[in-house]
Design an enzyme around this catalytic site. Structure first.
Site, PDB file in Angstrom:
ATOM      1  N   GLY A 227    -141.799 -35.808 -37.427  1.00  0.00           N
ATOM      2  CA  GLY A 227    -141.401 -36.506 -38.649  1.00  0.00           C
ATOM      3  C   GLY A 227    -139.919 -36.335 -38.892  1.00  0.00           C
ATOM      4  O   GLY A 227    -139.155 -36.037 -37.967  1.00  0.00           O
ATOM      5  N   THR A 229    -136.238 -34.921 -40.314  1.00  0.00           N
ATOM      6  CA  THR A 229    -135.591 -33.605 -40.224  1.00  0.00           C
ATOM      7  C   THR A 229    -135.707 -32.827 -41.531  1.00  0.00           C
ATOM      8  O   THR A 229    -135.961 -31.617 -41.530  1.00  0.00           O
ATOM      9  CB  THR A 229    -134.118 -33.785 -39.809  1.00  0.00           C
ATOM     10  N   GLU A 230    -135.555 -33.515 -42.653  1.00  0.00           N
ATOM     11  CA  GLU A 230    -135.614 -32.801 -43.932  1.00  0.00           C
ATOM     12  C   GLU A 230    -136.983 -32.150 -44.135  1.00  0.00           C
ATOM     13  O   GLU A 230    -137.092 -30.982 -44.515  1.00  0.00           O
ATOM     14  CB  GLU A 230    -135.339 -33.800 -45.054  1.00  0.00           C
ATOM     15  N   GLY A 232    -139.116 -31.437 -41.798  1.00  0.00           N
ATOM     16  CA  GLY A 232    -139.251 -30.408 -40.759  1.00  0.00           C
ATOM     17  C   GLY A 232    -138.599 -29.099 -41.171  1.00  0.00           C
ATOM     18  O   GLY A 232    -139.147 -28.015 -40.942  1.00  0.00           O
ATOM     19  N   GLU A 249    -140.663 -32.081 -33.918  1.00  0.00           N
ATOM     20  CA  GLU A 249    -140.092 -33.280 -33.274  1.00  0.00           C
ATOM     21  C   GLU A 249    -139.494 -34.115 -34.391  1.00  0.00           C
ATOM     22  O   GLU A 249    -140.230 -34.742 -35.155  1.00  0.00           O
ATOM     23  CB  GLU A 249    -141.190 -34.072 -32.549  1.00  0.00           C
ATOM     24  N   GLU A 384    -129.637 -41.266 -39.524  1.00  0.00           N
ATOM     25  CA  GLU A 384    -130.753 -42.005 -38.925  1.00  0.00           C
ATOM     26  C   GLU A 384    -131.184 -43.129 -39.871  1.00  0.00           C
ATOM     27  O   GLU A 384    -131.484 -42.878 -41.041  1.00  0.00           O
ATOM     28  CB  GLU A 384    -131.933 -41.065 -38.687  1.00  0.00           C
TER      29      GLU A 384
HETATM   30  P1  NAD Z   1    -141.847 -37.884 -42.719  1.00  0.00           P
HETATM   31  O1  NAD Z   1    -141.134 -36.633 -42.332  1.00  0.00           O
HETATM   32  O2  NAD Z   1    -141.617 -38.433 -44.064  1.00  0.00           O
HETATM   33  O3  NAD Z   1    -143.438 -37.676 -42.591  1.00  0.00           O
HETATM   34  C1  NAD Z   1    -144.011 -37.176 -41.415  1.00  0.00           C
HETATM   35  C2  NAD Z   1    -145.326 -36.504 -41.772  1.00  0.00           C
HETATM   36  O4  NAD Z   1    -145.044 -35.364 -42.583  1.00  0.00           O
HETATM   37  C3  NAD Z   1    -146.270 -37.395 -42.598  1.00  0.00           C
HETATM   38  O5  NAD Z   1    -147.600 -37.144 -42.227  1.00  0.00           O
HETATM   39  C4  NAD Z   1    -146.006 -36.911 -44.007  1.00  0.00           C
HETATM   40  O6  NAD Z   1    -147.068 -37.162 -44.889  1.00  0.00           O
HETATM   41  C5  NAD Z   1    -145.818 -35.413 -43.774  1.00  0.00           C
HETATM   42  N1  NAD Z   1    -145.088 -34.712 -44.826  1.00  0.00           N
HETATM   43  C6  NAD Z   1    -144.216 -35.213 -45.725  1.00  0.00           C
HETATM   44  N2  NAD Z   1    -143.786 -34.247 -46.557  1.00  0.00           N
HETATM   45  C7  NAD Z   1    -144.386 -33.099 -46.170  1.00  0.00           C
HETATM   46  C8  NAD Z   1    -144.324 -31.751 -46.609  1.00  0.00           C
HETATM   47  N3  NAD Z   1    -143.562 -31.377 -47.654  1.00  0.00           N
HETATM   48  N4  NAD Z   1    -145.068 -30.816 -45.974  1.00  0.00           N
HETATM   49  C9  NAD Z   1    -145.826 -31.164 -44.909  1.00  0.00           C
HETATM   50  N5  NAD Z   1    -145.934 -32.434 -44.444  1.00  0.00           N
HETATM   51  C10 NAD Z   1    -145.209 -33.386 -45.055  1.00  0.00           C
HETATM   52  O7  NAD Z   1    -141.505 -38.940 -41.573  1.00  0.00           O
HETATM   53  P2  NAD Z   1    -141.964 -40.458 -41.483  1.00  0.00           P
HETATM   54  O8  NAD Z   1    -141.167 -41.250 -42.454  1.00  0.00           O
HETATM   55  O9  NAD Z   1    -143.446 -40.568 -41.511  1.00  0.00           O
HETATM   56  O10 NAD Z   1    -141.494 -40.782 -39.981  1.00  0.00           O
HETATM   57  C11 NAD Z   1    -140.195 -41.067 -39.655  1.00  0.00           C
HETATM   58  C12 NAD Z   1    -139.458 -39.846 -39.155  1.00  0.00           C
HETATM   59  O11 NAD Z   1    -140.156 -39.247 -38.066  1.00  0.00           O
HETATM   60  C13 NAD Z   1    -138.093 -40.193 -38.598  1.00  0.00           C
HETATM   61  O12 NAD Z   1    -137.142 -39.265 -39.034  1.00  0.00           O
HETATM   62  C14 NAD Z   1    -138.277 -40.101 -37.101  1.00  0.00           C
HETATM   63  O13 NAD Z   1    -137.098 -39.861 -36.382  1.00  0.00           O
HETATM   64  C15 NAD Z   1    -139.254 -38.992 -36.992  1.00  0.00           C
HETATM   65  N6  NAD Z   1    -139.950 -39.049 -35.696  1.00  0.00           N
HETATM   66  C16 NAD Z   1    -139.627 -38.127 -34.737  1.00  0.00           C
HETATM   67  C17 NAD Z   1    -140.232 -38.190 -33.483  1.00  0.00           C
HETATM   68  C18 NAD Z   1    -139.888 -37.194 -32.395  1.00  0.00           C
HETATM   69  O14 NAD Z   1    -140.663 -37.073 -31.458  1.00  0.00           O
HETATM   70  N7  NAD Z   1    -138.767 -36.506 -32.466  1.00  0.00           N
HETATM   71  C19 NAD Z   1    -141.173 -39.183 -33.216  1.00  0.00           C
HETATM   72  C20 NAD Z   1    -141.481 -40.102 -34.218  1.00  0.00           C
HETATM   73  C21 NAD Z   1    -140.863 -40.018 -35.459  1.00  0.00           C
END
Ligand code: NAD
Length: 491
Positions: A227, A229-230, A232, A249, A384
């Site tokens: 997901g 970076t923030e 993560g 990731e 991004e």
């Molecule tokens: P996101 O970080 O908003 O959400 C990702 C997941 O985390 C979702 O299931 C979300 O519900 C969950 N989440 C959100 N807040 C949380 C918290 N406080 N605690 C635990 N879980 C939480 O990302 P997104 O908008 O769904 O996806 C886009 C992002 O994902 C982009 O930054 C993209 O670069 C990244 N991404 C990275 C890879 C990689 O392999 N490096 C692959 C695909 C997407």
């Protein structure tokens, strides 16, 4: 008509305990699924059941080749339903059907690969250094929490579930709230393949609630996260409190380098695919193209011809190359970046808004967008965007090029287009990115580790060692002394 979906918790299909919500098809806004969100209590129930199930002989007692058998059957189960899954995935996130077919095939390949790795990975007999034999063995970590984004659900979910099950763990997965379908289908396929009840649970719902509860749960032994970076970073902070390993990731702002000697037709095709496939909603989107000044004009002309020819439209149409963005709020965010780029001095070469025409009215479409004239320090070149927006930047010397590539918090991937392997090796070795593609872009292999450097994350998925990420190591010493052991022996 929307589907009614249930969560899969502790071996049971049932409504989660939270409020009902609806998901929508990004291409026309129609309702796709209705379901209940999970709650903190659901997380606790699923994790407790997972802990119990993983220690039960029906899972802990399986030999590795028996666990592998389940994973092989999951691969077969995905392949049997490949077209149906690809269509469901398309409805969930609006990706073009050709892309969702590739994601489904990749998920099946992932289960097959980790099945093979599961039954063939070997523990180590380490070199003997005393009157004892030494071994290093790997044990399953325990219950794993997996958290995934909406952009490539079935592939990113398979990349977590398959190695975790191969290692002997149990998994509680929280898919993105708006794309719950694929994780649920993988659970169904797993159930049919013989995954014991409780070993794989799927809890759709909000990240800040369900995701965070998963991270905080004392029985969760590892988080596998894909997901932003923030988010993560927040997960990593919580994980530190219980010394829990994570794989993260995260996001990217990947540079693609076009050298003076590049085959321009190949480079143009690669740059187009790198940024505009998946409508740029890809962590590895090649969103900054650094083109050598001597070929900049020629490259730009061919690139723009390619952009004008891209087919933006209905994700169900096999000819479509770019579908809609995930939703209109995200489209507004992408547009905000484009406007920011313009205010930073960028010149728009193509796109910069919604396509016009009746078929685009109801979907969250955005045109492929190309901008030039920005310095690499501009926010549009630094942050991004996760959309179909490419910044074109000329470069003059390798030193200056590398300085610009390095001047970014992310380090996920990079592309290099050159006919000289020495140039490719020199640049590729110098780049601070987890993946370097040379004369290709955005191709993947399950046998090759993937992950980021810098703010793009830590840990690696894929590859044989992908299983080991879900294990903990234990050392055994087997004494061979014929006599009582001496007080101290140098080894
Ligand atoms: P996101 O970080 O908003 O959400 C990702 C997941 O985390 C979702 O299931 C979300 O519900 C969950 N989440 C959100 N807040 C949380 C918290 N406080 N605690 C635990 N879980 C939480 O990302 P997104 O908008 O769904 O996806 C886009 C992002 O994902 C982009 O930054 C993209 O670069 C990244 N991404 C990275 C890879 C990689 O392999 N490096 C692959 C695909 C997407």
């Amino acid at each position: 008509m929307p589907y009614f979906l249930q969560a899969f918790m502790a071996g049971q299909w049932r409504d989660a305990s939270g409020p009902e919500y609806t998901t929508h098809y990004p291409a026309d806004g129609s309702e796709v699924a209705q379901l209940h969100a999970a709650t903190v209590a659901d997380v606790d129930e699923a994790v407790q059941a997972a802990e119990k199930a993983r220690l039960h002989k029906s899972w802990a007692g399986l030999k590795r080749h028996e666990r592998a058998g389940i994973l092989y059957r999951m691969a077969a189960g995905i392949r049997e339903r490949a077209e149906e899954l690809a269509q469901l995935q398309r409805l969930d996130n609006g990706k073009p059907i050709n892309e969702t077919r590739a994601l489904v095939a990749s998920a099946a390949g992932t289960f097959q690969y980790f099945a093979a790795a599961c039954e063939t990975w070997e523990d180590q007999l380490t070199p003997q250094r005393g009157d004892f034999i030494t071994m290093s063995v790997h044990e399953p970590l325990g219950v794993v929490g997996a958290i995934t984004p909406w952009n490539s659900p079935i592939a990113s979910e398979a990349q977590k579930i398959a190695p975790a099950l191969a290692a002997g763990c149990a998994v509680v997965i929280k898919p993105a709230e708006i794309t719950p379908r694929m994780a649920l289908e993988l659970a169904r396929i797993g159930q049919q393949a013989g995954v014991p009840d409780g070993i794989l649970s799927v809890l759709p719902g909000k990240g800040s609630l369900v995701g965070e509860a998963l991270v905080r749960h004392p029985l969760i032994q590892r988080i596998a996260f894909t997901g932003g970076t923030e988010v993560g970073l927040g997960i990593q902070r919580l994980a530190a409190e219980k010394l829990m390993p994570t794989s993260l990731e995260l996001g990217g702002k990947s540079p693609t380098i076009v050298c003076a000697d590049a085959d321009l037709d190949h480079a143009v095709a690669g740059v187009l695919y790198g940024i505009f496939s998946s409508s740029g909603e890809s962590c590895i989107a090649g969103s900054r193209a650094f083109v050598h000044a001597s070929v900049y004009a020629a490259f730009r002309e061919r690139l723009l011809a390619g952009v004008r020819a891209l087919r933006v439209g209905d994700p169900a149409d096999e000819r479509t190359q770019m579908g809609p963005l995930i939703h209109s709020r995200h489209r507004a965010e992408v547009d905000r970046y484009v406007q920011l780029g313009l205010s930073e001095g960028g010149q728009l070469l193509h796109g910069g808004g919604r396509p016009t025409g009746a078929m685009y009215e109801r979907g969250s479409y955005y045109l492929p967008t190309v901008m030039e004239g920005l310095p690499n320090s501009a926010r549009m070149c630094q942050e991004e965007i996760f959309g179909p927006v490419l910044a074109l930047l000329p470069w003059h010397s390798e030193e200056d090029l590398l300085a610009q590539c390095h001047d970014n918090v992310y380090g996920l991937a990079a592309g290099i287009w050159t006919q000289d392997y020495k140039t490719a090796w020199r640049l590729g070795s110098a780049l601070h990115t987890g993946t370097v593609w040379v004369n290709t872009y955005k191709v993947f292999s399950i046998s090759t580790p993937f992950g980021g450097m810098k703010m793009s994350g830590m840990g690696r998925e894929k590859g044989r060692q992908g299983i080991l990420e879900y294990t903990r190591q234990k050392s055994f010493y087997w004494g061979l002394n014929a006599n009582p052991m001496p007080w101290a022996t140098p080894t």
